[in-house]
Design an enzyme around this catalytic site. Sequence first.
Site: not given
Lengths: 192, 213
Positions: A92, A95-97
């Site tokens: 991702c 962000c941090s999906c």
Amino acid sequence: MQLRIRALETILTEKGYVEPAALDAIVETYETKIGPRNGAKVVAKAWTDPAFKKALLDDASRAIGTLGHVSRVGDHLIAVENTPQRHNMVVCTLCSCYPWEMLGLPPVWYKAAPYRSRAVKDPRGVLADFGVTLPQDTEIRVWDSTAETRFLVLPMRPAGTGGWSEDKLAELVTRDSMIGTGLPKNPAELKS
Amino acid sequence: MGGMDGFGKVEVEQNEPTFHEDWEARVMAITRVMGANGGINIDMQRFGRESLPPEVYLTSSYYRKWFLAIEKQVVERGFVGADEIAAGRSLRETKPLPRGKFTLDDIKRIAVRGSFGREPPKPAAFEIGERVRARNINPVTHTRLPRYVRGHAGIVERINGCHVYPDTSAQGQGEHPQWLYTVVFDARELWGDDADPTLKVSIEAFEPYLEKM
């Protein structure tokens, strides 16, 4: 940091927005109940059951919903299959999906700048950081999780595991092999 | 951050704990609760973190970013007063959360991700196999179109249904569902002739991010 967060929690609690016991329960859920063993069970099932594997690649959320022993999974999960011709890797960049229900909360490296910046440009270099080298002609497909779809890599079943049970196979499935930054363990590693 | 240089090696921590400090766990839980109860939706939360000053964003740990964003946003959205943050306690009644207090009974609701799929308001504009270009848009507001694909051509590989549109949702302007596509790009299209010829990169692109070629 600790004091500022305690203050915020106090304010939100006093205002009746949240009860601390609910926060405790959320933390406990992610510390003890949701982790990469969920994903490993799904992978092991796909390795042993061709019909399930087909259903998983077709609609992962629905297929996993049919397994009673794995926690429920939300919508929009997509399973992508590694083959001798193609290796999949998930990132991702925004962000941090990450597929929380399958793998738990993401590790720090997944959320940090080196991985997020390089995975889409130099995945072979990133794999080298993980000690993984792929054949030069293997296609690398990087999936940037830029929306609410989530990706689970279905790694290749290691050789020498014929006749193994799902439970034993699941022990070979590492978190990183389901992100695409690693490979499953080989049978020899398990014995040691 | 896709394609930026200079951040160095990926550092892997062996046997990494779920949280490194107790406060990280509290921040995660508080943020989830404020989202689940309709106060600050996921797109607003993401925009809050992205909007931190670059020097803060790049030098803060993951959960520090989450904390700085949620602390700022509960004030911006009128759930907490700046004076209350300073005082460390509630000084008055403020507006209720849209879905009320978050209690133990609500835990199950957040253990499984919510659905972002919505009824399509119109047919999909692009089809599988179609060549499309990622539009060169540069909004100052929230978008999920990564910078490294803007202006580049790719192929529609999957149609993933119609989803809540983060670009409007982050601004509190509603869901405005949009078709969502997996669009795959050849690495040489993105990074030039020296790129790895075996590499393909896909993004999840909402329909307004794409144009016909």
